[in-house]
Design a protein around this motif. Sequence first.
Motif, PDB file in Angstrom:
ATOM      1  N   GLY A   1     -37.509 -58.268 -12.873  1.00  0.00           N
ATOM      2  CA  GLY A   1     -38.202 -59.509 -12.574  1.00  0.00           C
ATOM      3  C   GLY A   1     -37.411 -60.749 -12.927  1.00  0.00           C
ATOM      4  N   PHE A   2     -36.505 -60.654 -13.917  1.00  0.00           N
ATOM      5  CA  PHE A   2     -35.691 -61.807 -14.302  1.00  0.00           C
ATOM      6  C   PHE A   2     -34.662 -62.171 -13.227  1.00  0.00           C
ATOM      7  N   LEU A   3     -34.486 -61.302 -12.222  1.00  0.00           N
ATOM      8  CA  LEU A   3     -33.621 -61.603 -11.085  1.00  0.00           C
ATOM      9  C   LEU A   3     -34.454 -61.902  -9.836  1.00  0.00           C
ATOM     10  N   ALA A   4     -35.627 -62.486 -10.057  1.00  0.00           N
ATOM     11  CA  ALA A   4     -36.544 -62.715  -8.931  1.00  0.00           C
ATOM     12  C   ALA A   4     -35.941 -63.629  -7.878  1.00  0.00           C
ATOM     13  N   TYR A   5     -34.983 -64.479  -8.254  1.00  0.00           N
ATOM     14  CA  TYR A   5     -34.345 -65.384  -7.282  1.00  0.00           C
ATOM     15  C   TYR A   5     -33.386 -64.653  -6.354  1.00  0.00           C
ATOM     16  N   ALA A   6     -32.974 -63.452  -6.721  1.00  0.00           N
ATOM     17  CA  ALA A   6     -31.943 -62.736  -5.971  1.00  0.00           C
ATOM     18  C   ALA A   6     -32.534 -62.031  -4.752  1.00  0.00           C
ATOM     19  N   PRO A   7     -31.890 -62.139  -3.588  1.00  0.00           N
ATOM     20  CA  PRO A   7     -32.361 -61.375  -2.425  1.00  0.00           C
ATOM     21  C   PRO A   7     -32.149 -59.882  -2.639  1.00  0.00           C
ATOM     22  N   VAL A   8     -33.034 -59.074  -2.088  1.00  0.00           N
ATOM     23  CA  VAL A   8     -32.953 -57.615  -2.211  1.00  0.00           C
ATOM     24  C   VAL A   8     -32.727 -57.039  -0.820  1.00  0.00           C
ATOM     25  N   LEU A   9     -31.592 -56.365  -0.635  1.00  0.00           N
ATOM     26  CA  LEU A   9     -31.257 -55.767   0.655  1.00  0.00           C
ATOM     27  C   LEU A   9     -31.341 -54.254   0.539  1.00  0.00           C
ATOM     28  N   LYS A  10     -31.952 -53.624   1.534  1.00  0.00           N
ATOM     29  CA  LYS A  10     -32.090 -52.163   1.563  1.00  0.00           C
ATOM     30  C   LYS A  10     -31.062 -51.638   2.549  1.00  0.00           C
ATOM     31  N   VAL A  11     -30.062 -50.936   2.024  1.00  0.00           N
ATOM     32  CA  VAL A  11     -28.896 -50.602   2.837  1.00  0.00           C
ATOM     33  C   VAL A  11     -28.496 -49.138   2.679  1.00  0.00           C
ATOM     34  N   SER A  12     -27.584 -48.756   3.544  1.00  0.00           N
ATOM     35  CA  SER A  12     -26.885 -47.470   3.415  1.00  0.00           C
ATOM     36  C   SER A  12     -25.404 -47.748   3.627  1.00  0.00           C
ATOM     37  N   ALA A  13     -24.638 -47.684   2.552  1.00  0.00           N
ATOM     38  CA  ALA A  13     -23.199 -47.914   2.669  1.00  0.00           C
ATOM     39  C   ALA A  13     -22.550 -46.839   3.523  1.00  0.00           C
ATOM     40  N   ARG A  14     -23.117 -45.644   3.536  1.00  0.00           N
ATOM     41  CA  ARG A  14     -22.531 -44.529   4.294  1.00  0.00           C
ATOM     42  C   ARG A  14     -22.730 -44.709   5.789  1.00  0.00           C
ATOM     43  N   THR A  15     -23.957 -45.088   6.208  1.00  0.00           N
ATOM     44  CA  THR A  15     -24.239 -45.188   7.646  1.00  0.00           C
ATOM     45  C   THR A  15     -24.111 -46.612   8.184  1.00  0.00           C
ATOM     46  N   GLY A  16     -24.123 -47.600   7.282  1.00  0.00           N
ATOM     47  CA  GLY A  16     -24.059 -48.996   7.716  1.00  0.00           C
ATOM     48  C   GLY A  16     -25.418 -49.643   7.864  1.00  0.00           C
ATOM     49  N   LEU A  17     -26.496 -48.918   7.588  1.00  0.00           N
ATOM     50  CA  LEU A  17     -27.841 -49.466   7.701  1.00  0.00           C
ATOM     51  C   LEU A  17     -27.980 -50.737   6.857  1.00  0.00           C
ATOM     52  N   GLY A  18     -28.374 -51.843   7.472  1.00  0.00           N
ATOM     53  CA  GLY A  18     -28.674 -53.076   6.754  1.00  0.00           C
ATOM     54  C   GLY A  18     -27.487 -53.841   6.215  1.00  0.00           C
ATOM     55  N   VAL A  19     -26.262 -53.302   6.357  1.00  0.00           N
ATOM     56  CA  VAL A  19     -25.086 -53.975   5.782  1.00  0.00           C
ATOM     57  C   VAL A  19     -24.804 -55.298   6.498  1.00  0.00           C
ATOM     58  N   HIS A  20     -25.233 -55.421   7.755  1.00  0.00           N
ATOM     59  CA  HIS A  20     -25.005 -56.660   8.502  1.00  0.00           C
ATOM     60  C   HIS A  20     -25.723 -57.854   7.882  1.00  0.00           C
ATOM     61  N   LYS A  21     -26.714 -57.602   7.040  1.00  0.00           N
ATOM     62  CA  LYS A  21     -27.444 -58.700   6.391  1.00  0.00           C
ATOM     63  C   LYS A  21     -26.721 -59.226   5.157  1.00  0.00           C
ATOM     64  N   LEU A  22     -25.670 -58.514   4.743  1.00  0.00           N
ATOM     65  CA  LEU A  22     -25.019 -58.848   3.481  1.00  0.00           C
ATOM     66  C   LEU A  22     -24.290 -60.188   3.524  1.00  0.00           C
ATOM     67  N   LEU A  23     -23.468 -60.413   4.562  1.00  0.00           N
ATOM     68  CA  LEU A  23     -22.678 -61.647   4.621  1.00  0.00           C
ATOM     69  C   LEU A  23     -23.560 -62.893   4.697  1.00  0.00           C
ATOM     70  N   PRO A  24     -24.610 -62.920   5.550  1.00  0.00           N
ATOM     71  CA  PRO A  24     -25.491 -64.093   5.522  1.00  0.00           C
ATOM     72  C   PRO A  24     -26.134 -64.316   4.157  1.00  0.00           C
ATOM     73  N   ALA A  25     -26.511 -63.236   3.474  1.00  0.00           N
ATOM     74  CA  ALA A  25     -27.121 -63.382   2.146  1.00  0.00           C
ATOM     75  C   ALA A  25     -26.120 -63.963   1.151  1.00  0.00           C
TER      76      ALA A  25
END
Length: 449
Positions: A337-361
């Motif tokens: 909870g102390f990192l509540a300001y941080a965005p949380v991304l749900k990803v798969s480094a192996r398949t690439g799922l959600g990794v495209h959201k990383l650079l904008p974040a």
Amino acid sequence: MSERPPSPLQSPPSSPLTKPLVAVVGRPNVGKSTLVNRIVGRREAIVEERPGVTRDRKYLDAEWGGREFTIVDTGGWVPGGDSLEQQVSVQSERAVRDADAILLVLDTSVGTTEEDARVAAMLRRHGRPTLVVANKVDGDSREADAWLFARLGLGDPIPISAIHGRGTGDLLDALVALFSSETETPESGAEAAEQTPSVAIVGRPNVGKSTLFNRLIGDDRSVVHDMPGTTRDSIDTVVSTPEGDIRFVDTAGMRRRTKEAEGAEYYSLVRALQSLDRAQCALLVIDASEGITRQDQRLAERVDAAGGPVVLLLNKWETLDAERRAAITAEVADRLGFLAYAPVLKVSARTGLGVHKLLPALGQAMTASRQRVPTGELNRVLASAQSAHASPGGRILYATQGATDPPTFTLFATKTVPAPYLRYLERKLREHFGFGPTPLVFRVRRRSQ
């Protein structure tokens, strides 16, 4: 049959390494090509009233006051456009990275737009000498409007009319004054490294940091293996992205406190912590299949203490069913909870799922970390917050923002301000100023009324 001449994109004109290189950039239809034609003294760049005519970079030789230089006409920089616009924007950013000086062209008849602000932010990241060109100032009555561009944080604007030639002599005088021995020689590796933001990839061993690192850089630079502790040192690579150049640093897994580690693990941990402290941003990678462990919590506290923005990555998300995903999401809110300001991304480094959201974040986090607010408005917001809910401790007399990276505020109060009330004030500042995914730091100083 005569040989086809090389494309301007592939081959800049004569002696590009011995002449200063000037990039003309800006959003579409602000008069970049008209200005280029004015500077080179002939109609080389295609000019039309509709945006998007210029796409590739165009290199042209120019001269002013006996000083020769190469000027690059670029297409309009359009963040978040369609695939073609994105390719044009990438070409513009490459021109910026190669340039010794930048001319940022803006349309005075329109004023500052969101696209202008984002181009200016990109230029501030690169740190090249930049002149703000307030175009379409066709008469004295428009000069006052040009000064609105000073808010972009790149210096005083130079008012011109590219189509009529008004003020272009003053602009070129200022431009050649930028040329010095520093701008004519390639930037040293140390200087380039200082200007490139660094992102540390941290986490426990075997959570997928190296797999993520290899996916981000597009190369198998880090050894990936199921055995924990494979990475023994911090490995870094600069990657050119739509957000600008970013230095990604792959660190060794952290599973013990420094005083508990021994041998190679101790030195790996020390290097990882050094990389974290030097970085402008951290990616905290968590194995979602294992949940939030005590080691994750301790590491998150250490990342938070480093003071930079944080992006949380829940890796291996594809291995979880719907029930487990809901449980992990609740765990993050409860245990981190102390990192509540941080965005949380749900990803798969192996398949690439959600990794495209990383650079904008990352881009949003770094921009938020550099945000500065006006002192007067800051004190009005704090006064309103105190009127709505008085402090159980000291009353805040006034406040200033002393620093950025992260935004740091000094509060002058009559006595100690309780931590829960500081969190209340932080929430009010975030709501009013739109602070994004960055920590806010408060320092309280006692002062008598």
